[in-house]
Design a protein around this motif. Structure first.
Motif, PDB file in Angstrom:
ATOM      1  N   ASN A   1      -4.949  -0.947   1.388  1.00  0.00           N
ATOM      2  CA  ASN A   1      -4.473  -1.371   2.956  1.00  0.00           C
ATOM      3  C   ASN A   1      -3.508   0.153   2.828  1.00  0.00           C
ATOM      4  O   ASN A   1      -3.299  -0.110   3.342  1.00  0.00           O
ATOM      5  N   PHE A   2      -2.422   1.034   2.226  1.00  0.00           N
ATOM      6  CA  PHE A   2      -1.431   1.787   2.692  1.00  0.00           C
ATOM      7  C   PHE A   2      -2.558   2.422   3.469  1.00  0.00           C
ATOM      8  O   PHE A   2      -1.609   2.256   4.514  1.00  0.00           O
TER       9      PHE A   2
ATOM     10  N   ALA B   1       5.330   1.865  -4.856  1.00  0.00           N
ATOM     11  CA  ALA B   1       5.945   1.541  -5.960  1.00  0.00           C
ATOM     12  C   ALA B   1       7.505   2.474  -5.588  1.00  0.00           C
ATOM     13  O   ALA B   1       7.219   2.743  -4.304  1.00  0.00           O
TER      14      ALA B   1
ATOM     15  N   VAL C   1       7.932   2.527   2.437  1.00  0.00           N
ATOM     16  CA  VAL C   1       6.928   1.199   3.012  1.00  0.00           C
ATOM     17  C   VAL C   1       6.869   0.543   1.522  1.00  0.00           C
ATOM     18  O   VAL C   1       6.671   0.993   0.146  1.00  0.00           O
ATOM     19  N   PHE C   2       8.034  -0.528   1.477  1.00  0.00           N
ATOM     20  CA  PHE C   2       7.020  -1.999   0.787  1.00  0.00           C
ATOM     21  C   PHE C   2       6.565  -2.487   1.053  1.00  0.00           C
ATOM     22  O   PHE C   2       6.399  -3.326   2.418  1.00  0.00           O
ATOM     23  N   GLY C   3       4.824  -2.587   0.581  1.00  0.00           N
ATOM     24  CA  GLY C   3       4.138  -3.018   1.291  1.00  0.00           C
ATOM     25  C   GLY C   3       3.339  -4.162  -0.067  1.00  0.00           C
ATOM     26  O   GLY C   3       3.070  -4.197  -0.958  1.00  0.00           O
ATOM     27  N   MET C   4       2.502  -4.635   0.699  1.00  0.00           N
ATOM     28  CA  MET C   4       1.446  -5.372  -0.218  1.00  0.00           C
ATOM     29  C   MET C   4       0.582  -6.191   0.723  1.00  0.00           C
ATOM     30  O   MET C   4       0.074  -6.282   1.595  1.00  0.00           O
ATOM     31  N   ALA C   5      -1.255  -5.801  -0.695  1.00  0.00           N
ATOM     32  CA  ALA C   5      -2.354  -6.220   0.096  1.00  0.00           C
ATOM     33  C   ALA C   5      -2.198  -7.348   1.035  1.00  0.00           C
ATOM     34  O   ALA C   5      -3.372  -7.661   1.526  1.00  0.00           O
TER      35      ALA C   5
ATOM     36  N   LEU D   1       4.578  -6.334   5.419  1.00  0.00           N
ATOM     37  CA  LEU D   1       4.902  -4.814   5.183  1.00  0.00           C
ATOM     38  C   LEU D   1       6.605  -4.456   5.366  1.00  0.00           C
ATOM     39  O   LEU D   1       7.321  -5.129   6.355  1.00  0.00           O
TER      40      LEU D   1
ATOM     41  N   ASP E   1       8.691 -10.706  -6.949  1.00  0.00           N
ATOM     42  CA  ASP E   1       9.008  -9.358  -6.432  1.00  0.00           C
ATOM     43  C   ASP E   1      10.280  -9.532  -5.769  1.00  0.00           C
ATOM     44  O   ASP E   1      10.702 -10.308  -5.740  1.00  0.00           O
TER      45      ASP E   1
ATOM     46  N   LYS F   1       6.742 -10.950 -11.824  1.00  0.00           N
ATOM     47  CA  LYS F   1       5.152 -11.322 -12.487  1.00  0.00           C
ATOM     48  C   LYS F   1       4.452  -9.997 -13.703  1.00  0.00           C
ATOM     49  O   LYS F   1       4.886  -9.398 -13.174  1.00  0.00           O
TER      50      LYS F   1
ATOM     51  N   GLN G   1       3.305  -7.501 -14.645  1.00  0.00           N
ATOM     52  CA  GLN G   1       2.209  -6.421 -13.978  1.00  0.00           C
ATOM     53  C   GLN G   1       2.564  -5.616 -14.139  1.00  0.00           C
ATOM     54  O   GLN G   1       4.201  -5.193 -14.398  1.00  0.00           O
TER      55      GLN G   1
ATOM     56  N   LYS H   1      -1.339  -0.761 -10.186  1.00  0.00           N
ATOM     57  CA  LYS H   1      -1.446  -1.900 -10.587  1.00  0.00           C
ATOM     58  C   LYS H   1      -2.093  -2.413 -11.968  1.00  0.00           C
ATOM     59  O   LYS H   1      -2.927  -2.332 -10.951  1.00  0.00           O
TER      60      LYS H   1
HETATM   61  C1  OOB Z   1       1.005  -1.506  -2.006  1.00  0.00           C
HETATM   62  O1  OOB Z   1       0.371  -3.003  -2.240  1.00  0.00           O
HETATM   63  P1  OOB Z   1      -0.201  -3.388  -3.766  1.00  0.00           P
HETATM   64  O2  OOB Z   1      -0.844  -4.206  -3.348  1.00  0.00           O
HETATM   65  O3  OOB Z   1      -1.306  -2.277  -4.132  1.00  0.00           O
HETATM   66  O4  OOB Z   1       0.843  -3.861  -4.529  1.00  0.00           O
HETATM   67  C2  OOB Z   1       1.902  -4.727  -3.410  1.00  0.00           C
HETATM   68  C3  OOB Z   1       3.105  -4.179  -5.430  1.00  0.00           C
HETATM   69  C4  OOB Z   1       4.729  -5.761  -4.361  1.00  0.00           C
HETATM   70  O5  OOB Z   1       4.246  -6.869  -4.170  1.00  0.00           O
HETATM   71  C5  OOB Z   1       5.331  -4.817  -4.440  1.00  0.00           C
HETATM   72  O6  OOB Z   1       5.337  -5.380  -6.085  1.00  0.00           O
HETATM   73  C6  OOB Z   1       4.679  -3.153  -5.280  1.00  0.00           C
HETATM   74  O7  OOB Z   1       3.612  -3.590  -4.788  1.00  0.00           O
HETATM   75  N1  OOB Z   1       5.558  -1.862  -4.223  1.00  0.00           N
HETATM   76  C7  OOB Z   1       6.342  -1.588  -4.139  1.00  0.00           C
HETATM   77  C8  OOB Z   1       6.634  -0.292  -3.292  1.00  0.00           C
HETATM   78  N2  OOB Z   1       5.333  -0.580  -1.851  1.00  0.00           N
HETATM   79  C9  OOB Z   1       4.624  -2.098  -3.048  1.00  0.00           C
HETATM   80  N3  OOB Z   1       7.586  -1.765  -4.815  1.00  0.00           N
HETATM   81  C10 OOB Z   1       9.192  -1.180  -4.367  1.00  0.00           C
HETATM   82  N4  OOB Z   1       8.924  -0.214  -4.276  1.00  0.00           N
HETATM   83  C11 OOB Z   1       8.153  -0.395  -2.968  1.00  0.00           C
HETATM   84  N5  OOB Z   1       8.515   0.439  -1.440  1.00  0.00           N
HETATM   85  O8  OOB Z   1       1.787  -0.784  -2.849  1.00  0.00           O
HETATM   86  C12 OOB Z   1       1.012  -1.467  -0.773  1.00  0.00           C
HETATM   87  C13 OOB Z   1       0.488  -1.681   0.912  1.00  0.00           C
HETATM   88  C14 OOB Z   1       0.411  -1.413   1.539  1.00  0.00           C
HETATM   89  C15 OOB Z   1       1.479  -0.391   2.334  1.00  0.00           C
HETATM   90  C16 OOB Z   1       2.125   0.232   0.969  1.00  0.00           C
HETATM   91  C17 OOB Z   1       2.024  -0.335  -0.277  1.00  0.00           C
END
Ligand code: OOB
Length: 570
Positions: free
Chosen positions: A242-243, A315, A336-340, A344, A420, A437, A439, A446
């Motif tokens: 996704n990122f 992360a 960027v703190f995002g998730m699939a 965002l 989170d 979670k 994880q 992840k």
């Molecule tokens: C990105 O997406 P996913 O789905 O691989 O992981 C989401 C999880 C979040 O719930 C959180 O636990 C962690 O990854 N996370 C972060 C973070 N960005 C993601 N924890 C701390 N600081 C951050 N900046 O990882 C994702 C999706 C779209 C854009 C950027 C990252």
């Protein structure tokens, strides 16, 4: 929208009408479909460079035409609107052509990572009822055709295997072409793609993203990153994550007629010359990779002066690391703190350095609703830590085909429980403080503890297993497996082989094994993972003091199994 059995809609959880109306009225959802994202650029700026891969270049006109021919070829094979297609390709132009072809047909790609193996692939095929699986021939020494044979043998629904490269007995992806035709656009409110969740349970979950919601995701991300026609965007993270896909990712860069440069290998030695040659200005990185690049930048002597924006996410980027990255590259850093699943958070390009270094950004959309709750479900005051819950115009309302899990993962009124732990500050920025979670976040990759524990417990010598996250200076976290035994203690290489034979992706294998006689338990009698994490810290400190620090660490890139585990137990 009707949900015929085995249609893409069967198991999709839509937004309630009231919310859908609101998002349309506010202009977030515009009825645009992903397949048309290339149309206007191809018409207006057909001669501009859309894609660069190695020595090859595609103009917008070429990319657009290639997608049309591929879509027609897929239709001739029998693929139709709503069909799910499991896509497992490395960073390549073929991947991008295929995506547009599927979007145009209204077929729905399911995005696997190159590291996934039989366990994940077979499960994803069955869950999504994929009719087609697309693989490279051999990637990083692994023969995906062999995997395709195994998966096809166990799952009768798979009608086609398409191979990028030498197809063996299958069909060559490159040859799936036909005279372009026009199709009616898919319904923008229907799923356009299925993303993989990081997972917290025994089996990974799928996230259906609609055309409406993902187009908004891309458009809003483009705005907050300031991408435009002049942008040269480098993809080093997996092209299907996704990122790098839509935040704003390569889709965002193409939507504004920028140039997308694809790199299969994120190492500084390979990437820095590419950045210099193509004058790359924007890139998305995970923290370990950002730090690896920062370490290499001074010594490399490569010209990195074109870099304008480095996004770091996936992360937590620690504060000192943020200063370091910003300082070394001398360009804008964006957290960027995002998730699939959707939500965002970005820092703004204009934010002062102290703000960027100290938080993980603010929600992208004015329509993002964010709650920070204590364990009893009560809102905590700003500045205090609680679980982040969210809903909004690009956050899912339920995992795909997972009704049971959805009861736990969402509140009754549709808020997604992210798992989170965050602190919201008065200026609406979020600071990620941890997670509840189960994880492990290994440098952005992840790992669902329960999934790996299930596999470990199948080993004949293992009675029970618990996987915990242990802080790591390079990856942020590593995975340690605690075991109770019923036979002779296995060693780490054997466990890794065992997990690989069970078809588990290599990046999910533990970094270390620790044997315990009995489990520390919580008040309700569950294995106390906090206690285990504390024990892990103690044991690793003791080992360090004894001078057994282990080999130097290398970061994960999500593209491959970089490190093979530096240490064994005992
Ligand atoms: C990105 O997406 P996913 O789905 O691989 O992981 C989401 C999880 C979040 O719930 C959180 O636990 C962690 O990854 N996370 C972060 C973070 N960005 C993601 N924890 C701390 N600081 C951050 N900046 O990882 C994702 C999706 C779209 C854009 C950027 C990252």
């Amino acid at each position: 929208m009707s949900a015929e059995p085995n249609s893409a809609l069967d198991g999709f959880v839509p937004w309630p009408e009231e919310f859908a109306d609101r998002y349309r009225r506010a202009g977030y959802w515009r009825g645009e479909v992903l397949g048309s994202l290339l149309r206007a650029p191809a018409r207006r700026d057909g001669a501009r460079t859309a894609l660069v891969e190695g020595e090859r270049r595609w103009t917008y006109a070429e990319l657009d035409a290639a997608a049309d021919r591929r879509a027609a070829g897929l239709a001739e094979l029998g693929l139709a609107r709503g069909d799910r297609v499991l896509v497992q390709l490395p960073n390549s132009a073929e991947f991008i052509v295929l995506c547009f072809a599927l979007f145009r047909l209204g077929a729905v790609p399911v995005f696997a990572l190159p590291g996934h193996r039989r366990s994940e692939i077979a499960y994803l095929c069955e869950l999504s009822e994929a009719v087609c699986y697309v693989v490279p021939d051999v990637y990083e020494g692994f023969d995906h055709r062999e995997l395709a044979r195994e998966v096809a043998a166990g799952y009768a629904g798979l009608k086609h295997v398409l191979v990028f490269g030498d197809p063996a007995e299958f069909r060559a992806l490159e040859r799936i072409e036909a005279e372009p035709r026009a199709w009616p656009d898919p319904d923008p409110a229907e799923p356009a793609l299925l993303l993989l969740s990081g997972g917290t349970t025994g089996l990974p979950k799928l996230i259906a993203r609609t055309h409406d919601d993902y187009m908004y995701n891309i458009r809003a991300s483009v705005e907050v990153t300031g991408l435009d026609q002049g942008t040269t965007y480098l993809v080093v993270l997996p092209v299907a994550h996704n990122f790098a896909l839509g935040c704003p990712g390569w889709l965002g860069a193409l939507s504004v007629v920028g140039t997308v440069v694809l790199a299969a290998d994120p190492s500084p030695a390979r990437v820095f010359p590419l950045i210099a040659r193509e004058r790359v200005d924007t890139v998305a990185l995970v923290p370990p990779l950002a730090l690896l690049w920062a370490d290499a930048a001074g010594a490399a002597g490569a010209d990195l002066s074109s870099l304008r924006l480095i996004q770091v996410g996936g992360a937590k980027l620690a504060e000192p690391a943020a200063y370091r990255v910003a300082g070394v590259f001398g360009c804008v850093l964006q957290q960027v703190f995002g998730m699939a699943e959707g939500l965002l958070n970005f820092t703004a390009l204009s934010d002062p350095a102290e703000l960027v270094a100290g938080c993980q950004g603010r929600p992208l959309s004015p329509a993002d609703e964010v709650l920070v709750l204590d364990p009893q479900g009560r809102p905590v005051p700003d500045g205090e830590v609680g679980e982040l819950l969210t809903r909004g115009p690009y956050t899912l309302r339920g995992y795909y085909r997972a009704p049971e899990h959805n009861l736990r993962a969402f509140t009754e009124d549709g808020f997604y429980r992210t798992g989170d732990l965050v602190r919201r500050r008065p200026d609406a920025t979020l600071v990620v403080e941890g997670r509840i979670k189960d994880q492990i976040n290994r440098g952005g990759e992840k790992i669902a503890a329960a999934e790996v524990e299930g596999h470990l417990a199948a080993h004949p010598a293992v009675r029970e297993a618990a996987l915990v996250a242990v802080p790591d200076p390079v990856l942020g976290e590593r995975a340690w497996a605690f075991l109770t035994l019923r036979g002779p203690a296995p060693r780490l290489p054997e466990i890794r082989r065992f997990l690989a034979e069970r078809g588990l992706a290599g990046y999910k294998a533990p970094d270390r094994l620790e044997v315990v006689e009995s489990w520390p338990v919580t008040g309700v009698g569950k294995i106390d993972k906090r206690e285990l994490a504390a024990l892990a810290l103690e044991r690793s400190a003791a080992r360090r003091a004894a001078g057994a620090g282990g080999a130097p660490d290398r970061p994960a890139t999500q593209n491959k199994d970089t490190d093979k585990g530096e240490s064994d137990h005992g």
